[in-house]
Design a protein around this motif. Structure first.
Motif, PDB file in Angstrom:
ATOM      1  N   ASN A  30       0.836  -1.192   0.000  1.00  0.00           N
ATOM      2  CA  ASN A  30       0.000   0.000   0.000  1.00  0.00           C
ATOM      3  C   ASN A  30       0.875   1.248   0.000  1.00  0.00           C
ATOM      4  O   ASN A  30       1.059   1.892   1.016  1.00  0.00           O
ATOM      5  CB  ASN A  30      -0.917  -0.029   1.233  1.00  0.00           C
ATOM      6  N   GLN A  31       1.424   1.605  -1.157  1.00  0.00           N
ATOM      7  CA  GLN A  31       2.365   2.714  -1.244  1.00  0.00           C
ATOM      8  C   GLN A  31       2.107   3.569  -2.470  1.00  0.00           C
ATOM      9  O   GLN A  31       1.653   3.087  -3.507  1.00  0.00           O
ATOM     10  CB  GLN A  31       3.808   2.182  -1.304  1.00  0.00           C
ATOM     11  N   ASP A  32       2.409   4.854  -2.346  1.00  0.00           N
ATOM     12  CA  ASP A  32       2.410   5.782  -3.460  1.00  0.00           C
ATOM     13  C   ASP A  32       3.628   5.458  -4.334  1.00  0.00           C
ATOM     14  O   ASP A  32       4.746   5.371  -3.834  1.00  0.00           O
ATOM     15  CB  ASP A  32       2.499   7.198  -2.891  1.00  0.00           C
ATOM     16  N   PRO A  33       3.466   5.267  -5.662  1.00  0.00           N
ATOM     17  CA  PRO A  33       4.610   4.883  -6.498  1.00  0.00           C
ATOM     18  C   PRO A  33       5.715   5.927  -6.510  1.00  0.00           C
ATOM     19  O   PRO A  33       6.898   5.570  -6.593  1.00  0.00           O
ATOM     20  CB  PRO A  33       3.987   4.708  -7.887  1.00  0.00           C
ATOM     21  N   ALA A  34       5.365   7.214  -6.450  1.00  0.00           N
ATOM     22  CA  ALA A  34       6.399   8.244  -6.394  1.00  0.00           C
ATOM     23  C   ALA A  34       7.144   8.180  -5.068  1.00  0.00           C
ATOM     24  O   ALA A  34       8.375   8.324  -5.016  1.00  0.00           O
ATOM     25  CB  ALA A  34       5.783   9.630  -6.594  1.00  0.00           C
ATOM     26  N   GLU A  35       6.408   7.934  -3.991  1.00  0.00           N
ATOM     27  CA  GLU A  35       7.046   7.830  -2.678  1.00  0.00           C
ATOM     28  C   GLU A  35       8.023   6.663  -2.640  1.00  0.00           C
ATOM     29  O   GLU A  35       9.108   6.762  -2.058  1.00  0.00           O
ATOM     30  CB  GLU A  35       5.999   7.673  -1.584  1.00  0.00           C
ATOM     31  N   GLU A  36       7.646   5.560  -3.270  1.00  0.00           N
ATOM     32  CA  GLU A  36       8.543   4.408  -3.318  1.00  0.00           C
ATOM     33  C   GLU A  36       9.869   4.775  -3.969  1.00  0.00           C
ATOM     34  O   GLU A  36      10.942   4.390  -3.500  1.00  0.00           O
ATOM     35  CB  GLU A  36       7.886   3.271  -4.095  1.00  0.00           C
ATOM     36  N   LEU A  37       9.798   5.522  -5.068  1.00  0.00           N
ATOM     37  CA  LEU A  37      11.023   5.928  -5.761  1.00  0.00           C
ATOM     38  C   LEU A  37      11.844   6.870  -4.892  1.00  0.00           C
ATOM     39  O   LEU A  37      13.083   6.815  -4.892  1.00  0.00           O
ATOM     40  CB  LEU A  37      10.678   6.603  -7.082  1.00  0.00           C
ATOM     41  N   GLY A  38      11.170   7.765  -4.162  1.00  0.00           N
ATOM     42  CA  GLY A  38      11.889   8.655  -3.265  1.00  0.00           C
ATOM     43  C   GLY A  38      12.643   7.905  -2.188  1.00  0.00           C
ATOM     44  O   GLY A  38      13.793   8.229  -1.862  1.00  0.00           O
ATOM     45  N   LEU A  39      12.013   6.859  -1.655  1.00  0.00           N
ATOM     46  CA  LEU A  39      12.676   6.039  -0.646  1.00  0.00           C
ATOM     47  C   LEU A  39      13.831   5.249  -1.247  1.00  0.00           C
ATOM     48  O   LEU A  39      14.888   5.108  -0.631  1.00  0.00           O
ATOM     49  CB  LEU A  39      11.659   5.084  -0.011  1.00  0.00           C
ATOM     50  N   LEU A  40      13.631   4.744  -2.464  1.00  0.00           N
ATOM     51  CA  LEU A  40      14.688   3.978  -3.114  1.00  0.00           C
ATOM     52  C   LEU A  40      15.908   4.845  -3.388  1.00  0.00           C
ATOM     53  O   LEU A  40      17.056   4.394  -3.225  1.00  0.00           O
ATOM     54  CB  LEU A  40      14.170   3.376  -4.421  1.00  0.00           C
ATOM     55  N   ALA A  41      15.679   6.100  -3.805  1.00  0.00           N
ATOM     56  CA  ALA A  41      16.797   6.995  -4.109  1.00  0.00           C
ATOM     57  C   ALA A  41      17.684   7.217  -2.893  1.00  0.00           C
ATOM     58  O   ALA A  41      18.890   7.468  -3.038  1.00  0.00           O
ATOM     59  CB  ALA A  41      16.269   8.335  -4.629  1.00  0.00           C
ATOM     60  N   LYS A  42      17.114   7.124  -1.702  1.00  0.00           N
ATOM     61  CA  LYS A  42      17.875   7.359  -0.472  1.00  0.00           C
ATOM     62  C   LYS A  42      18.363   6.067   0.189  1.00  0.00           C
ATOM     63  O   LYS A  42      19.011   6.118   1.227  1.00  0.00           O
ATOM     64  CB  LYS A  42      17.021   8.151   0.517  1.00  0.00           C
ATOM     65  N   SER A  43      18.029   4.921  -0.411  1.00  0.00           N
ATOM     66  CA  SER A  43      18.403   3.643   0.188  1.00  0.00           C
ATOM     67  C   SER A  43      19.915   3.433   0.148  1.00  0.00           C
ATOM     68  O   SER A  43      20.560   3.634  -0.888  1.00  0.00           O
ATOM     69  CB  SER A  43      17.697   2.499  -0.548  1.00  0.00           C
ATOM     70  N   SER A  44      20.468   3.004   1.257  1.00  0.00           N
ATOM     71  CA  SER A  44      21.909   2.742   1.317  1.00  0.00           C
ATOM     72  C   SER A  44      22.297   1.498   0.527  1.00  0.00           C
ATOM     73  O   SER A  44      23.479   1.287   0.248  1.00  0.00           O
ATOM     74  CB  SER A  44      22.348   2.572   2.774  1.00  0.00           C
TER      75      SER A  44
END
Length: 276
Positions: free
Chosen positions: A168-182
């Motif tokens: 249950n996630q916003d697709p743009a939010e997912e990308l934002g989190l991925l961009a910051k993933s270590s």
């Protein structure tokens, strides 16, 4: 309808609601990712990956909608099964109009249609129960399901869906989190389409892989969630970003709330729905 069959119906409806990625989820705003992942010697590949994913985030957030095909496969846990969803999805705020097909959840419910429709908006989803099931809903065609509050049926939906809540996630939010993933890293280039793939871990035991096309938009994502013994794999193919998404909820007079339906059933069956 026996207690076991009723539980199967709840799983089918709840799974449909959660997988849309819009029900019970307030608009998060998908805060713009800032900076790059934690740098370390030899991290050039990760920095380049973060740049590409951040650019895809910007385009996705601005587009606000797309045509989608979503395939969810759940193994283990209390809600194992699979379904396919096709239609239009919008984010910021989140709404969707999706057809549900090839669903083991629906197939497990006697008399259920081979396919159905889910319309989601305002933190709720409306599932078409089919003309053959309206005798159970007081003649009303649409079942309204909320994932929070009294409409969620006293917590039964979250219990039955188990790991499905991770999608249950916003697709743009997912990308934002991925961009910051270590753990973000490039995965190579897809043959034929020229899309470049990237992957990394997200909070909550999730892992996301994304294929970004030459136009900068995500062509395909695979979100894997491992929660309490339930493994969920959600594959989403997106096209026609910015497409019209005129999603309208059913008339109130043609809907019945999940809690109301559950109350009617348990009252008529003397609590049978809680067993089996």
């Amino acid at each position: 309808m026996s207690g076991t069959t009723w539980k199967s119906a709840l799983v089918a409806l709840a799974a449909a609601v959660v997988v849309t990625g819009v029900a019970g989820c307030a608009d998060s705003g998908a805060a713009k990712p800032g900076g790059s992942p934690s740098a370390s010697p030899g991290s050039r590949d990760r920095e380049q990956a973060a740049k590409a994913v951040r650019a895809a985030y910007e385009k996705t957030a601005a587009a606000k909608s797309a045509k989608v095909r979503m395939r969810v496969v759940v193994s283990g846990g209390r809600a194992a099964g699979s379904s396919t969803f096709t239609g239009v999805r919008k984010w910021g705020p989140s709404v969707a109009d999706l057809k549900v097909t090839d669903s083991t959840y629906l197939a497990a419910v006697p008399g259920a249609p081979a396919e159905t429709r889910v319309v989601a908006a305002g933190g709720a989803a409306y599932t078409d129960v089919g003309a053959g099931r309206t005798s159970l809903t007081g003649g009303r065609r649409w079942l309204k399901v909320d994932l929070e509050g009294p409409g969620a049926g006293g917590g039964i939906v979250p219990q039955l869906t188990a790991g499905l809540s991770g999608v249950n996630q916003d697709p743009a939010e997912e990308l934002g989190l991925l961009a910051k993933s270590s753990t973000l890293r490039p995965l190579g280039t897809a043959q034929g389409s020229g899309a470049r793939a990237y992957g990394g871990d997200l909070p909550g035991g999730r892992h996301l892989e994304v294929w970004i096309g030459p136009d900068g938009y995500p062509q395909r994502t695979v979100l894997t969630t491992d929660t309490d013994g339930s493994l969920t794999r959600l594959t989403t193919t997106s096209t026609d970003y910015g497409t019209e998404a005129d999603v309208r909820t059913p008339p109130a007079g043609d809907t019945i709330g999940f809690a109301e339906l559950l109350q009617k059933f348990t009252k008529g069956r003397g609590g049978e729905a809680g067993r089996g």
